[in-house]
Design a protein around this motif. Structure first.
Motif, PDB file in Angstrom:
ATOM      1  N   TYR A  95      68.527   7.271 105.210  1.00  0.00           N
ATOM      2  CA  TYR A  95      69.164   5.996 104.888  1.00  0.00           C
ATOM      3  C   TYR A  95      68.891   5.608 103.442  1.00  0.00           C
ATOM      4  O   TYR A  95      69.770   5.096 102.748  1.00  0.00           O
ATOM      5  N   LEU A  96      67.664   5.871 102.982  1.00  0.00           N
ATOM      6  CA  LEU A  96      67.290   5.529 101.607  1.00  0.00           C
ATOM      7  C   LEU A  96      67.599   6.691 100.675  1.00  0.00           C
ATOM      8  O   LEU A  96      67.229   7.836 100.952  1.00  0.00           O
ATOM      9  N   ASN A  97      68.284   6.409  99.595  1.00  0.00           N
ATOM     10  CA  ASN A  97      68.602   7.424  98.594  1.00  0.00           C
ATOM     11  C   ASN A  97      67.636   7.270  97.425  1.00  0.00           C
ATOM     12  O   ASN A  97      67.825   6.437  96.542  1.00  0.00           O
ATOM     13  N   LEU A  98      66.582   8.077  97.435  1.00  0.00           N
ATOM     14  CA  LEU A  98      65.516   7.957  96.441  1.00  0.00           C
ATOM     15  C   LEU A  98      65.695   8.979  95.327  1.00  0.00           C
ATOM     16  O   LEU A  98      64.967   9.962  95.221  1.00  0.00           O
ATOM     17  N   GLY A  99      66.685   8.755  94.490  1.00  0.00           N
ATOM     18  CA  GLY A  99      66.918   9.652  93.372  1.00  0.00           C
ATOM     19  C   GLY A  99      67.780  10.848  93.714  1.00  0.00           C
ATOM     20  O   GLY A  99      68.014  11.715  92.870  1.00  0.00           O
ATOM     21  N   TYR A 100      68.257  10.941  94.947  1.00  0.00           N
ATOM     22  CA  TYR A 100      69.134  12.025  95.360  1.00  0.00           C
ATOM     23  C   TYR A 100      70.373  11.441  96.018  1.00  0.00           C
ATOM     24  O   TYR A 100      70.401  10.277  96.419  1.00  0.00           O
ATOM     25  N   LYS A 101      71.417  12.240  96.130  1.00  0.00           N
ATOM     26  CA  LYS A 101      72.622  11.855  96.857  1.00  0.00           C
ATOM     27  C   LYS A 101      72.584  12.536  98.229  1.00  0.00           C
ATOM     28  O   LYS A 101      72.014  13.627  98.363  1.00  0.00           O
ATOM     29  N   THR A 102      73.168  11.916  99.207  1.00  0.00           N
ATOM     30  CA  THR A 102      73.196  12.505 100.542  1.00  0.00           C
ATOM     31  C   THR A 102      74.629  12.857 100.943  1.00  0.00           C
ATOM     32  O   THR A 102      75.582  12.169 100.565  1.00  0.00           O
ATOM     33  N   ILE A 103      74.744  13.936 101.716  1.00  0.00           N
ATOM     34  CA  ILE A 103      76.046  14.375 102.228  1.00  0.00           C
ATOM     35  C   ILE A 103      75.855  14.862 103.664  1.00  0.00           C
ATOM     36  O   ILE A 103      75.224  15.900 103.885  1.00  0.00           O
ATOM     37  N   PRO A 104      76.383  14.141 104.650  1.00  0.00           N
ATOM     38  CA  PRO A 104      76.301  14.606 106.036  1.00  0.00           C
ATOM     39  C   PRO A 104      77.573  15.333 106.457  1.00  0.00           C
ATOM     40  O   PRO A 104      78.632  15.177 105.837  1.00  0.00           O
ATOM     41  N   VAL A 105      77.459  16.116 107.528  1.00  0.00           N
ATOM     42  CA  VAL A 105      78.628  16.692 108.186  1.00  0.00           C
ATOM     43  C   VAL A 105      78.847  15.941 109.488  1.00  0.00           C
ATOM     44  O   VAL A 105      77.935  15.840 110.313  1.00  0.00           O
ATOM     45  N   PHE A 106      80.035  15.382 109.662  1.00  0.00           N
ATOM     46  CA  PHE A 106      80.460  14.798 110.935  1.00  0.00           C
ATOM     47  C   PHE A 106      81.448  15.802 111.554  1.00  0.00           C
ATOM     48  O   PHE A 106      82.570  15.931 111.083  1.00  0.00           O
ATOM     49  N   HIS A 107      81.022  16.494 112.577  1.00  0.00           N
ATOM     50  CA  HIS A 107      81.843  17.559 113.149  1.00  0.00           C
ATOM     51  C   HIS A 107      83.032  17.030 113.951  1.00  0.00           C
ATOM     52  O   HIS A 107      84.020  17.736 114.151  1.00  0.00           O
ATOM     53  N   ASP A 108      82.918  15.799 114.433  1.00  0.00           N
ATOM     54  CA  ASP A 108      83.967  15.218 115.280  1.00  0.00           C
ATOM     55  C   ASP A 108      83.711  13.726 115.398  1.00  0.00           C
ATOM     56  O   ASP A 108      82.784  13.193 114.768  1.00  0.00           O
ATOM     57  N   ALA A 109      84.509  13.067 116.215  1.00  0.00           N
ATOM     58  CA  ALA A 109      84.360  11.618 116.426  1.00  0.00           C
ATOM     59  C   ALA A 109      83.902  11.316 117.850  1.00  0.00           C
ATOM     60  O   ALA A 109      84.149  10.238 118.369  1.00  0.00           O
ATOM     61  N   PHE A 110      83.218  12.258 118.484  1.00  0.00           N
ATOM     62  CA  PHE A 110      82.867  12.123 119.895  1.00  0.00           C
ATOM     63  C   PHE A 110      81.918  10.961 120.172  1.00  0.00           C
ATOM     64  O   PHE A 110      81.930  10.393 121.256  1.00  0.00           O
ATOM     65  N   PHE A 111      81.052  10.604 119.210  1.00  0.00           N
ATOM     66  CA  PHE A 111      80.149   9.470 119.422  1.00  0.00           C
ATOM     67  C   PHE A 111      80.947   8.202 119.726  1.00  0.00           C
ATOM     68  O   PHE A 111      80.521   7.362 120.506  1.00  0.00           O
ATOM     69  N   TRP A 112      82.094   8.069 119.092  1.00  0.00           N
ATOM     70  CA  TRP A 112      82.950   6.905 119.327  1.00  0.00           C
ATOM     71  C   TRP A 112      83.871   7.110 120.529  1.00  0.00           C
ATOM     72  O   TRP A 112      84.122   6.186 121.294  1.00  0.00           O
ATOM     73  N   GLU A 113      84.384   8.308 120.681  1.00  0.00           N
ATOM     74  CA  GLU A 113      85.378   8.580 121.716  1.00  0.00           C
ATOM     75  C   GLU A 113      84.782   8.706 123.113  1.00  0.00           C
ATOM     76  O   GLU A 113      85.453   8.401 124.099  1.00  0.00           O
ATOM     77  N   TYR A 114      83.521   9.169 123.189  1.00  0.00           N
ATOM     78  CA  TYR A 114      82.873   9.351 124.493  1.00  0.00           C
ATOM     79  C   TYR A 114      81.477   8.722 124.497  1.00  0.00           C
ATOM     80  O   TYR A 114      80.472   9.404 124.721  1.00  0.00           O
ATOM     81  N   PRO A 115      81.366   7.415 124.275  1.00  0.00           N
ATOM     82  CA  PRO A 115      80.039   6.796 124.198  1.00  0.00           C
ATOM     83  C   PRO A 115      79.233   6.943 125.489  1.00  0.00           C
ATOM     84  O   PRO A 115      77.997   6.967 125.455  1.00  0.00           O
ATOM     85  N   GLU A 116      79.942   7.053 126.631  1.00  0.00           N
ATOM     86  CA  GLU A 116      79.241   7.183 127.910  1.00  0.00           C
ATOM     87  C   GLU A 116      78.520   8.513 128.039  1.00  0.00           C
ATOM     88  O   GLU A 116      77.681   8.696 128.941  1.00  0.00           O
ATOM     89  N   HIS A 117      78.807   9.450 127.168  1.00  0.00           N
ATOM     90  CA  HIS A 117      78.187  10.773 127.239  1.00  0.00           C
ATOM     91  C   HIS A 117      76.846  10.847 126.518  1.00  0.00           C
ATOM     92  O   HIS A 117      76.197  11.896 126.550  1.00  0.00           O
ATOM     93  N   TYR A 118      76.458   9.769 125.874  1.00  0.00           N
ATOM     94  CA  TYR A 118      75.246   9.802 125.055  1.00  0.00           C
ATOM     95  C   TYR A 118      74.213   8.801 125.536  1.00  0.00           C
ATOM     96  O   TYR A 118      74.548   7.728 126.047  1.00  0.00           O
ATOM     97  N   ASN A 119      72.962   9.175 125.349  1.00  0.00           N
ATOM     98  CA  ASN A 119      71.858   8.266 125.621  1.00  0.00           C
ATOM     99  C   ASN A 119      72.054   6.977 124.818  1.00  0.00           C
ATOM    100  O   ASN A 119      72.399   7.020 123.635  1.00  0.00           O
ATOM    101  N   LYS A 120      71.849   5.829 125.472  1.00  0.00           N
ATOM    102  CA  LYS A 120      72.110   4.536 124.818  1.00  0.00           C
ATOM    103  C   LYS A 120      71.270   4.343 123.565  1.00  0.00           C
ATOM    104  O   LYS A 120      71.742   3.813 122.556  1.00  0.00           O
ATOM    105  N   LEU A 121      70.011   4.779 123.636  1.00  0.00           N
ATOM    106  CA  LEU A 121      69.139   4.660 122.465  1.00  0.00           C
ATOM    107  C   LEU A 121      69.657   5.543 121.336  1.00  0.00           C
ATOM    108  O   LEU A 121      69.724   5.121 120.174  1.00  0.00           O
ATOM    109  N   TRP A 122      70.038   6.772 121.685  1.00  0.00           N
ATOM    110  CA  TRP A 122      70.558   7.699 120.677  1.00  0.00           C
ATOM    111  C   TRP A 122      71.827   7.150 120.039  1.00  0.00           C
ATOM    112  O   TRP A 122      72.032   7.270 118.831  1.00  0.00           O
ATOM    113  N   LEU A 123      72.678   6.521 120.852  1.00  0.00           N
ATOM    114  CA  LEU A 123      73.925   5.957 120.341  1.00  0.00           C
ATOM    115  C   LEU A 123      73.631   4.825 119.359  1.00  0.00           C
ATOM    116  O   LEU A 123      74.288   4.707 118.307  1.00  0.00           O
TER     117      LEU A 123
END
Length: 372
Positions: A95-123
């Motif tokens: 979350y914190l950018n301490l002198g570096y840039k961050t780049i994530p890979v989002f492979h899909d939108a499943f976290f939004w499309e299938y929220p019931e498939h994930y642990n509530k805390l993880w979501l």
């Protein structure tokens, strides 16, 4: 002389990842380890084992350790190596950018499309830290234009911040030690599918199509489904699959060898008649390219990213209509010319995908981000 760009790659996910996400990280790391002037890579991993069991208390503890890794240990390691970029392939960057840039890979939108498939805390962790950290990132990588559009739609991230970079097929080894006898096939020919038995995979459609083909006299074909039952009840589609197998008396014609190791996977591809992909939602669909690589005709559902990846080299069908799939299969299994034409188109289509291309396009993003 231009400054060398230093990129830190988070490889902790190799302890957890399976299927496509594991392939992505393994293959891209292999490509990055080649000598590349002007860029230096560090591969960061935790020395601690990662808990992947089902105990709720230990799972919560593992979520906490994951948070500490991403938000504390990984940033410290990046700072110690003077990283300009932190690249993470598991949706989460610091979350914190301490002198570096961050780049994530989002492979899909499943976290939004299938929220019931994930642990509530993880979501909650994903929305609170994953998405918010992505907003602060220089760029976000998606595997297809379809995935890019869905991620932008749900996350609110600017479309121009999400960059689509295609993936490539897994590096597979041939294993001649296996034989059709290993599968205990009732027939000499089979259709193939590789993947978990999740609901979105829509595998019962394949059973229904096989039943329709048998009714029309094509009884010399079986169906091989390589993969595991989903460990999450909300995601598991095996019940409907088994019900279809029993209803159509196809127990002897649907073979499920379970999880197939990388060592054996190419054998299943090389000995199949064609590859069937009935999924109703994918972020990329690596088996399409793996099937091309193994000279297989490919039929895919006419939705999400699958036509985008397969292009004109695949035959599309309505995944909610098994008769449409059966009708599309018949011309391929009855015409050698049609089969060979699809194989040739697959060979040509495959030329557009390689991990070297993926690595090169990512490196261009890293360079752009470092100057951002």
């Amino acid at each position: 002389m231009e400054k060398t760009i230093v990129v830190g790659i988070d490889i902790r996910d190799l302890k957890i990842a399976k299927t496509g996400t594991k392939t992505y990280l393994e293959e891209i790391c292999r490509a990055f380890k080649k000598e590349r002037p002007g860029i230096k890579f560090y591969f960061f991993d935790t020395i601690l084992p990662v808990y992947i069991g089902k105990n709720k208390i230990l799972k919560i503890a593992e979520h906490l350790r994951f948070f500490i890794w991403k938000q504390v240990l990984l940033p410290v390691l990046a700072l110690s190596k003077g990283c300009d970029i932190i690249f993470c392939t598991d949706f989460f960057v610091p979350y914190l950018n301490l002198g570096y840039k961050t780049i994530p890979v989002f492979h899909d939108a499943f976290f939004w499309e299938y929220p019931e498939h994930y642990n509530k805390l993880w979501l909650k962790i994903f929305h609170k830290f994953g998405v918010q950290a992505a907003r602060k990132s220089a760029y976000v990588i998606a595997p297809t234009e379809y995935a890019k559009d869905r991620i932008a739609h749900y996350s609110g991230l600017p479309v121009n911040k999400i960059i689509s970079i295609p993936e490539a097929p897994k590096t597979l080894l041939s294993t001649p030690s296996l034989s059709t006898g290993t599968l205990k096939l009732k027939t000499s020919k089979y259709f193939l599918h590789i993947g978990t038995f999740e609901k979105r995979k829509n595998l019962y459609c394949l059973v229904e199509a096989l039943h329709l083909l048998h009714q029309q006299g094509f009884t010399d074909f079986s169906l091989v489904l390589c993969g595991q039952i989903s460990p999450k009840n909300d995601m598991d589609g095996s019940r409907k699959l088994y019900e279809a197998i029993n209803a159509y008396n196809l127990t002897d014609y649907v073979i499920m060898p379970g999880y197939v190791s990388d060592i054996d996977l190419s054998w299943y591809y090389q000995n199949a008649e064609l590859y069937l992909f009935p999924s109703v939602n994918e972020g990329f669909g690596l088996p399409i390219l793996e099937a091309f690589q193994n000279k297989l005709p490919v039929l895919v559902a006419n939705n999400t990213c699958l036509p985008e990846v397969g292009g004109e080299a695949v035959v599309t069908f309505n995944p909610f209509d098994a008769s449409d799939l059966a009708d599309k299969i018949i011309p391929i299994i009855t015409s050698k010319e049609r089969r060979l034409a699809l194989i040739e188109m697959g060979n040509e289509r495959l030329k557009n995908f390689s991990w070297e291309r993926t690595a090169n396009e990512l490196i261009e993003v890293f360079k752009k981000a470092a100057q951002y």
